[in-house]
Design an enzyme around this catalytic site. Structure first.
Site, PDB file in Angstrom:
ATOM      1  N   HIS A 228     111.236 -36.601 -60.409  1.00 42.78           N
ATOM      2  CA  HIS A 228     110.505 -36.022 -61.532  1.00 42.78           C
ATOM      3  C   HIS A 228     111.224 -34.872 -62.225  1.00 42.78           C
ATOM      4  O   HIS A 228     110.757 -34.381 -63.243  1.00 42.78           O
ATOM      5  CB  HIS A 228     109.127 -35.533 -61.083  1.00 42.78           C
ATOM      6  CG  HIS A 228     109.182 -34.270 -60.278  1.00 42.78           C
ATOM      7  ND1 HIS A 228     109.570 -34.252 -58.971  1.00 42.78           N
ATOM      8  CD2 HIS A 228     108.938 -32.979 -60.617  1.00 42.78           C
ATOM      9  CE1 HIS A 228     109.551 -33.013 -58.532  1.00 42.78           C
ATOM     10  NE2 HIS A 228     109.179 -32.213 -59.503  1.00 42.78           N
TER      11      HIS A 228
HETATM   12  C1  UD1 Z   1     105.679 -29.231 -62.083  1.00 40.05           C
HETATM   13  C2  UD1 Z   1     106.515 -28.021 -61.634  1.00 40.05           C
HETATM   14  C3  UD1 Z   1     107.577 -28.496 -60.643  1.00 40.05           C
HETATM   15  C4  UD1 Z   1     106.966 -29.282 -59.502  1.00 40.05           C
HETATM   16  C5  UD1 Z   1     106.158 -30.425 -60.088  1.00 40.05           C
HETATM   17  C6  UD1 Z   1     105.508 -31.262 -59.027  1.00 40.05           C
HETATM   18  C7  UD1 Z   1     106.886 -26.238 -63.281  1.00 40.05           C
HETATM   19  C8  UD1 Z   1     107.869 -25.638 -64.183  1.00 40.05           C
HETATM   20  N1  UD1 Z   1     107.223 -27.414 -62.752  1.00 40.05           N
HETATM   21  O1  UD1 Z   1     106.563 -30.094 -62.787  1.00 40.05           O
HETATM   22  O2  UD1 Z   1     108.216 -27.350 -60.093  1.00 40.05           O
HETATM   23  O3  UD1 Z   1     107.996 -29.785 -58.674  1.00 40.05           O
HETATM   24  O4  UD1 Z   1     105.152 -29.873 -60.941  1.00 40.05           O
HETATM   25  O5  UD1 Z   1     104.834 -32.329 -59.610  1.00 40.05           O
HETATM   26  O6  UD1 Z   1     105.848 -25.646 -63.034  1.00 40.05           O
HETATM   27  N2  UD1 Z   1     101.383 -34.724 -66.508  1.00 40.05           N
HETATM   28  C9  UD1 Z   1     100.325 -35.590 -66.484  1.00 40.05           C
HETATM   29  N3  UD1 Z   1      99.296 -35.315 -65.646  1.00 40.05           N
HETATM   30  C10 UD1 Z   1      99.273 -34.237 -64.843  1.00 40.05           C
HETATM   31  C11 UD1 Z   1     100.365 -33.349 -64.886  1.00 40.05           C
HETATM   32  C12 UD1 Z   1     101.413 -33.611 -65.715  1.00 40.05           C
HETATM   33  O7  UD1 Z   1     100.307 -36.588 -67.186  1.00 40.05           O
HETATM   34  O8  UD1 Z   1      98.310 -34.053 -64.092  1.00 40.05           O
HETATM   35  C13 UD1 Z   1     102.534 -35.027 -67.393  1.00 40.05           C
HETATM   36  C14 UD1 Z   1     102.432 -34.382 -68.739  1.00 40.05           C
HETATM   37  O9  UD1 Z   1     102.918 -35.282 -69.650  1.00 40.05           O
HETATM   38  C15 UD1 Z   1     103.374 -33.193 -68.628  1.00 40.05           C
HETATM   39  C16 UD1 Z   1     104.415 -33.686 -67.647  1.00 40.05           C
HETATM   40  O10 UD1 Z   1     103.714 -34.584 -66.780  1.00 40.05           O
HETATM   41  O11 UD1 Z   1     103.911 -32.843 -69.854  1.00 40.05           O
HETATM   42  C17 UD1 Z   1     105.021 -32.593 -66.845  1.00 40.05           C
HETATM   43  O12 UD1 Z   1     104.032 -31.772 -66.237  1.00 40.05           O
HETATM   44  P1  UD1 Z   1     104.337 -30.209 -65.924  1.00 40.05           P
HETATM   45  O13 UD1 Z   1     103.218 -29.594 -65.209  1.00 40.05           O
HETATM   46  O14 UD1 Z   1     104.807 -29.561 -67.170  1.00 40.05           O
HETATM   47  O15 UD1 Z   1     105.617 -30.265 -65.010  1.00 40.05           O
HETATM   48  P2  UD1 Z   1     106.005 -31.204 -63.774  1.00 40.05           P
HETATM   49  O16 UD1 Z   1     107.143 -32.035 -64.167  1.00 40.05           O
HETATM   50  O17 UD1 Z   1     104.818 -31.879 -63.177  1.00 40.05           O
END
Ligand code: UD1
Length: 364
Positions: A205
């Site tokens: 991821h």
């Molecule tokens: C976040 C953390 C990362 C951790 C990871 C575990 C930061 C900077 N990053 O990254 O350190 O390893 O979580 O998963 O805090 N999304 C969904 N549903 C959700 C959550 C996210 O669809 O419940 C999608 C959205 O499109 C979002 C993307 O995933 O834009 C990324 O989510 P985000 O929370 O920004 O970062 P992660 O890549 O999950």
């Protein structure tokens, strides 16, 4: 004593759960659980609250996704309101996600003490958003609870005063120890028709791996080769799913008959899948530690790690993103099995007890 425990994203839930549980043993401790809503999908959040027997959050901030600035800012604005209402003596933040840094910043400016669990880890790679979050949070924290010895060295070099630093071990391993037996009863292997068959488990991821088409393609090329030798289970993170669709990789994935793409799975199912895997390929932080504890070979698809003990004495090996190296090292493991490994010091299931006892003895 009123303590706010903060969670936001998936890797936070298994770190706060043992602390929250330990606190309920003390009548005069009032833990108040805040969920920022950084992760909000049922499979990224609710499932973990159930599996880890976490209580419903006392406050849910519902911040959702966005750019780093948007997400961090929304968390700060919403968390400030909670802090104003609750008059807490201390907030506890875990790990290195945006919620960790955002809430630390709000609390420290309001004069509320901050405890950081998993302090001192450094990848020395500031292109990782988590590295920035770790540095900011550690600089602002009053109590720094360290999970492995490298963290002690890093904090000392950064000039953090000795009296703020506590080597307490790895709280995520508390959850693993606590739930291993329950996870063993998960039906995930038969659900996926894996009973008795060897398989590799993949998680992916990191923005550096999945946000650019070329990098993602190179990793898929490696998986494509590996699945010719062993079945692959790939529970896919929402970010990686989104990018996979955007880059038009679905067709490629469909053509790989031995690669099974599944939705994100809960904590207990994941522990079961991990503990029975022939090997794990990942770019996660926590999985490097869990595989080391379980003695399962782990190949980390990154150039560096903030958790060097997993490489030094654990089962972890850094393979970066070169498909040739990933395939070669996978083959070595399939032939020779894991390298000899040890469980790091104080990864013993009692970290939350040590943390709470230090808080009781120190926070006024
Ligand atoms: C976040 C953390 C990362 C951790 C990871 C575990 C930061 C900077 N990053 O990254 O350190 O390893 O979580 O998963 O805090 N999304 C969904 N549903 C959700 C959550 C996210 O669809 O419940 C999608 C959205 O499109 C979002 C993307 O995933 O834009 C990324 O989510 P985000 O929370 O920004 O970062 P992660 O890549 O999950």
């Amino acid at each position: 004593m009123k303590i706010i425990n903060v969670v936001g994203a998936r890797p936070n839930f298994m770190k706060i759960a043992p602390i929250q549980r330990e606190m309920t043993k003390y009548d005069h401790l009032q833990p108040f659980l805040v969920h920022t809503g950084q992760h909000y999908d049922e499979k990224m959040s609710k499932l973990f609250f159930q599996d880890l027997e976490l209580p419903q959050p006392d406050a849910y901030l519902g911040v959702g996704s966005g750019t780093h600035a948007e997400q961090t800012a929304r968390i700060m604005v919403e968390f400030e309101k909670v802090l104003d209402q609750q008059k807490a003596d201390l907030i506890i933040v875990v790990g290195d996600v945006n919620s960790t840094a955002a809430c630390s910043l709000v609390a420290s400016k309001k004069g509320v003490k901050v405890a950081h669990v998993e302090a001192g880890l450094r990848s020395f790679d500031r292109t990782m958003p988590e590295e920035i979050n770790r540095i900011v949070t550690d600089a602002l924290s009053d109590y720094l609870f360290v999970s492995e010895k490298s963290g002690l060295e890093n904090l000392r070099k950064e000039g953090i005063p000795e009296h703020k630093i506590f080597f307490t071990g790895n709280v995520m391993i508390d959850s693993l120890v606590y739930y291993l037996n329950k996870a063993d009863k998960s039906s995930i292997l038969s659900d996926l028709r894996l009973d008795g068959y060897p398989y590799a488990l993949i998680t992916l991821h990191r923005p550096s791996n999945v946000d650019q088409k070329e990098s993602y393609q190179r990793l898929l090329d490696a998986f494509s080769k590996i699945q010719e030798r062993i079945k692959i289970i790939f529970p896919i993170h929402p970010r990686s799913r989104k990018m996979l669709n955007q880059f038009g990789f679905q067709h490629h994935i469909d053509s790989l008959k031995n690669l099974i793409l599944i939705d994100p799975i809960g904590y207990l199912d994941f522990i079961k899948l991990m503990s029975e895997a022939a090997l794990v390929l990942t770019d996660s932080g926590g999985i490097q530690e869990e595989t080391t504890y379980l003695g399962i070979p782990c190949l980390t698809m990154r150039e560096n790690t903030e958790r060097p003990v997993t490489v030094d004495i654990g089962t972890n090996f850094l393979v970066g993103s070169d498909p040739h190296k990933i395939v070669t090292e996978t083959n070595k493991i399939l032939i020779h099995g894991s390298k000899p490994s040890q469980v790091p010091e104080l990864w013993d299931g009692h970290t939350a007890e040590r943390i709470v006892s230090i808080i009781l003895g120190n926070v006024q």
